[in-house]
Design an enzyme around this catalytic site. Structure first.
Site, PDB file in Angstrom:
ATOM      1  N   GLU A 190      59.959  16.114  44.424  1.00 50.24           N
ATOM      2  CA  GLU A 190      59.338  17.428  44.328  1.00 50.24           C
ATOM      3  C   GLU A 190      59.670  18.081  42.991  1.00 50.24           C
ATOM      4  OE1 GLU A 190      60.770  19.056  48.026  1.00 50.24           O
ATOM      5  OE2 GLU A 190      59.003  18.345  49.086  1.00 50.24           O
ATOM      6  N   GLU A 269      56.322  13.763  53.833  1.00 48.64           N
ATOM      7  CA  GLU A 269      57.150  14.581  54.710  1.00 48.64           C
ATOM      8  C   GLU A 269      56.233  15.351  55.642  1.00 48.64           C
ATOM      9  OE1 GLU A 269      59.924  17.093  52.630  1.00 48.64           O
ATOM     10  OE2 GLU A 269      61.002  15.397  51.745  1.00 48.64           O
TER      11      GLU A 269
END
Ligand SMILES: *[C@@H]1O[C@H](CO)[C@@H](O)[C@H](O)[C@H]1NC(C)=O
Ligand SMILES: *[C@@H]1O[C@H](CO)[C@@H](O)[C@H](O)[C@H]1NC(C)=O
Ligand SMILES: *[C@@H]1O[C@H](CO)[C@@H](O)[C@H](O)[C@H]1NC(C)=O
Ligand SMILES: *[C@@H]1O[C@H](CO)[C@@H](O)[C@H](O)[C@H]1NC(C)=O
Ligand SMILES: *[C@@H]1O[C@H](CO)[C@@H](O)[C@H](O)[C@H]1NC(C)=O
Ligand SMILES: *[C@@H]1O[C@H](CO)[C@@H](O)[C@H](O)[C@H]1NC(C)=O
Length: 684
Positions: A190, A269
């Site tokens: 990320e 995720e």
């Protein structure tokens, strides 16, 4: 020196070498895991392949439970597990490598393979994971607090190179193409959440990946910010998002498709639960919502990783913190995951299992039984000497200077440090105190300070002045004292509540006292900074100093308590320690640090005690209570060991009602499923 030749070992080696050659030869023909861009799919051994994976963090449970959790993940119908590798857990100090016990990555991968689970490895160097410093080692801050983390700063890259040279060869040996189970490797995580876009750093990581893992291995990124790493088109780009009942998957993937028009779709995720923070309600995500969302994704051909499938526990001091505002995570990382913190399979697990079975047509293996937990009744605790009364066995390092030094400079990367100074004789002339009321200001304290005073430099005679929490904006403590001589020595115990794990605030995230300390406006100088090792003391608590039979009273805050839990062999099971008669501190059993407790803030009330830390006979229970003394009279001090956990279950489920969900530091009130964390959340 002559060495004895061990022929059996030689024979074994010869057999082993021929065996491994045979495996390798075989695998070079058959075993492959690649991306088929034309058909928008992964290809495993030449066949289209969709992965259905679940996240588990081997460092958040004890190794004796690895087998059980992996068996349960396989029995849910998953065909893969996704793991993070925390650099700081494997390299607690520069040059020190740890790959045993909970850090035995190689063994964990082998066990997953035994359970017929492929592995998706997110190798860092940065992982987030709500883990201390997002997995970065705090000793980087000791080297130079200005190192730009997650960038091409040469100091950062040099440390990364050193670590990856250790880590990536371990992963390389377990690649699918080499006979292992690792199908994909992610570097960084990320990256968009940094707010920076240092492509030299990203390219460097890509080259490291290629150097150690070869040019066939699928290297991927997870990032919803598509303006940096994904644009580079080196790493295979994936995104992450949670339950969203309204948005179409086509729309959700549209921005990614615009950049990466072909290849398999991946949600790295898919949030089956959510994280907690101290002082905020326990978050739950409805089982039916999770199952429905999963069914939609599987039908759409998305490769899914369920985050978390099993959450586990932040033992010791390993929790991280989100920021801003600074919000540390509790000890339990239960995450409302399909598999509970102790290994129980929840209703959510059953629903997910059914969805996978329906989608794949494969009959999964039977679900292993729930783990058993027991109530062990009440353990009475006796108060020992205070922290300040045991300093000589706690101090591991000391630095003196005009100002306090950071914890990292002391080599204290987790836990507590102590700062002491003496108010100078001419203080009254500088800052007259006519009213006997005092105002202590501690600027920039990270993260929680407990203040004491004593009349002389023998700290065991301390009195508690109060505390300043990270949540308070005015870092001021007002107190009264009859005369200055009784508070001549000021002691500040500072707790590192976890390094920031995400966003720009990880930069320079040193702990301790970073600003000036003043008393009635006059700066205090001449500080002794101490690093403290409570774990060492907790491990040999019977030798801790007792309360003095006579003499001045000691502060009851920051005191040690001790008790014994007697168990017979047949009753060794998991259990939960109910700490609600205490307020804030740390619990050890048999010297094992079970983590922080803080029922005064909640939502977590009980701490998970895995069976593996218990033993037959006498088990030592040690408590460091920082804020409240529940038992100045010995008899009232106790811990109940329960069969059931309470990590905040009393707060209502998000799915059942419009509960408040702490999100990005603000309190949002989601009115329906589609307001749950979705695509643009970057804090995991
Ligand atoms: C993949 O696409 C190619 C080209 O369109 C086609 O020839 C091939 O049969 C496809 N493979 C599979 C497994 O569908
Ligand atoms: C510390 O790191 C900063 C940022 O990279 C750099 O400018 C500085 O020179 C470093 N200081 C030392 C003493 O190496
Ligand atoms: C893979 O790497 C090897 C060795 O670095 C090189 O010889 C080979 O050409 C590469 N293959 C591809 C397809 O890039
Ligand atoms: C396992 O534990 C969960 C959660 O505590 C419970 O809901 C479930 O019914 C249990 N399963 C069995 C088979 O006992
Ligand atoms: C502490 O005392 C100062 C000075 O008397 C006062 O301005 C301030 O409001 C007090 N703060 C608190 C939290 O009581
Ligand atoms: C924990 O102890 C408190 C205080 O004794 C009690 O009120 C509470 O019900 C206990 N929690 C559980 C889950 O039993």
């Amino acid at each position: 020196m002559a060495r004895k030749i061990d022929y059996s070992a030689l024979l074994f080696a010869a057999w082993f070498i021929s065996f491994s050659i045979a495996v390798q030869h075989d695998s070079s023909v058959q075993r492959s895991f690649i991306i088929d861009y034309d058909n928008n799919t992964f290809l495993k051994d030449g066949q289209p392949f969709q992965y259905i994976s679940g996240s588990i963090h081997y460092f958040r449970l004890l190794p004796d439970s690895w087998d059980d959790r992996l068996a349960k993940m396989r029995a849910a119908g998953l065909n893969a597990v996704q793991i993070y590798v925390p650099w700081n857990f494997h390299m607690p100090r520069p040059g020190q490598h740890r790959f045993t016990g909970s850090a035995d990555l190689d063994l964990f991968l082998a066990l997953a393979q035994k359970h017929d689970l492929l592995a998706i490895v997110r190798a860092g160097p940065y992982i987030c994971a709500e883990w201390d410093f997002g997995g970065l080692p705090a000793w980087l801050l000791q080297r130079n607090a200005s190192i730009v983390m997650r960038s091409s700063d040469p100091q950062f890259l040099a440390a990364v190179d050193e670590w990856m040279a250790v880590l990536l060869p371990i992963i390389a040996r377990r690649l699918y193409s080499s006979g292992g189970n690792v199908i994909m490797v992610q570097l960084e995580n990320e990256y968009g959440s940094t707010g920076q876009c240092d492509l030299a750093y990203i390219r460097h990581l890509y080259q490291l990946g290629r150097r150690y893992l070869g040019n066939q291995t699928v290297l991927f990124s997870t990032d919803n910010t598509l303006t940096c790493v994904a644009k580079e088109r080196q790493f295979y780009a994936t995104i992450d998002f949670g339950v969203d009942g309204t948005r179409s998957l086509k729309d959700t993937f549209a921005p990614l498709r615009a950049l990466q028009p072909k290849g398999p779709l991946v949600n790295s995720e898919y949030y089956a639960g959510w994280l907690d923070h101290w002082s905020s309600p326990h978050v739950r995500v409805g089982a039916q919502l999770v199952a429905d969302g999963l069914a939609r994704m599987l039908a759409y051909g998305v490769n899914v990783n369920i985050y978390m499938f099993f959450g586990g526990t932040n033992f010791g001091y390993w929790n991280g913190a989100n920021s801003p505002p600074f919000e540390p995570q509790p000890t339990s990382y239960d995450y409302d995951a399909p598999i509970a913190e102790n290994g129980d399979t929840r209703y959510k697990y059953q629903l997910i299992r059914q969805v996978i079975k329906d989608a794949t047509g494969r009959q999964p293996s039977p679900v292993p039984r729930n783990s058993s937990a027991s109530s062990f009744g009440r353990v009475k605790l006796q108060r020992l000497a205070s922290l300040l009364g045991n300093l000589d066995s706690l101090i591991v390092n000391r630095l003196d200077g005009k100002l306090p030094v950071t914890m990292e400079s002391l080599g204290q990367f987790q836990g507590f440090a102590l700062y002491g100074t003496q108010i100078s004789e001419d203080f009254e002339a500088v800052a007259p105190s006519l009213t006997s009321s005092y105002s202590l200001r501690v600027e920039k304290v990270r993260d929680f300070v407990y203040a004491f005073a004593s009349s002389n430099s023998k700290p065991s005679l301390g009195q508690f002045l109060g505390f300043i929490s990270y949540a308070e904006s005015a870092a001021v403590l007002n107190f009264t004292a009859s005369d200055l001589s009784s508070i001549r020595n000021i002691w500040l115990l500072v707790e590192n509540c976890g390094h920031v794990n995400s966003g720009p605030d990880i930069q320079g995230n040193v702990k301790g006292i970073l600003g000036q300390v003043t008393l009635n406006g006059a700066p205090l100088y001449g500080w002794r900074s101490y690093s403290l090792d409570f774990d060492r003391l907790a491990a040999k608590l019977p030798y801790a100093k007792r309360l003095a039979a006579s003499g001045e009273p000691q502060a009851a805050q920051a005191s040690l308590y001790m008790g014994r839990l007697i168990l017979d062999k047949n009753s060794l099971t998991d259990t939960y320690a109910n700490l609600s008669t205490f307020c804030k501190g740390q619990l050890w059993i048999n010297g094992f640090n079970l983590g922080r407790y803080w029922p005064c803030a909640g939502p977590q009330v009980t701490l998970y005690v895995p069976r593996a830390v218990l033993r037959e006979g006498s088990n030592s229970v040690a408590v460091l209570e920082l804020l409240q003394a529940p038992c100045l009279s010995d008899s009232s001090c106790k811990i109940d060991f329960l069969r059931e956990p309470d990590v905040g279950f009393r707060s209502k489920s998000v799915a059942d009602s419009a509960d408040s969900l702490t999100y990005r530091g603000k309190s949002a009130v989601p009115s329906s499923a589609d307001q749950l964390p979705t695509v643009d959340d970057e804090r995991i």
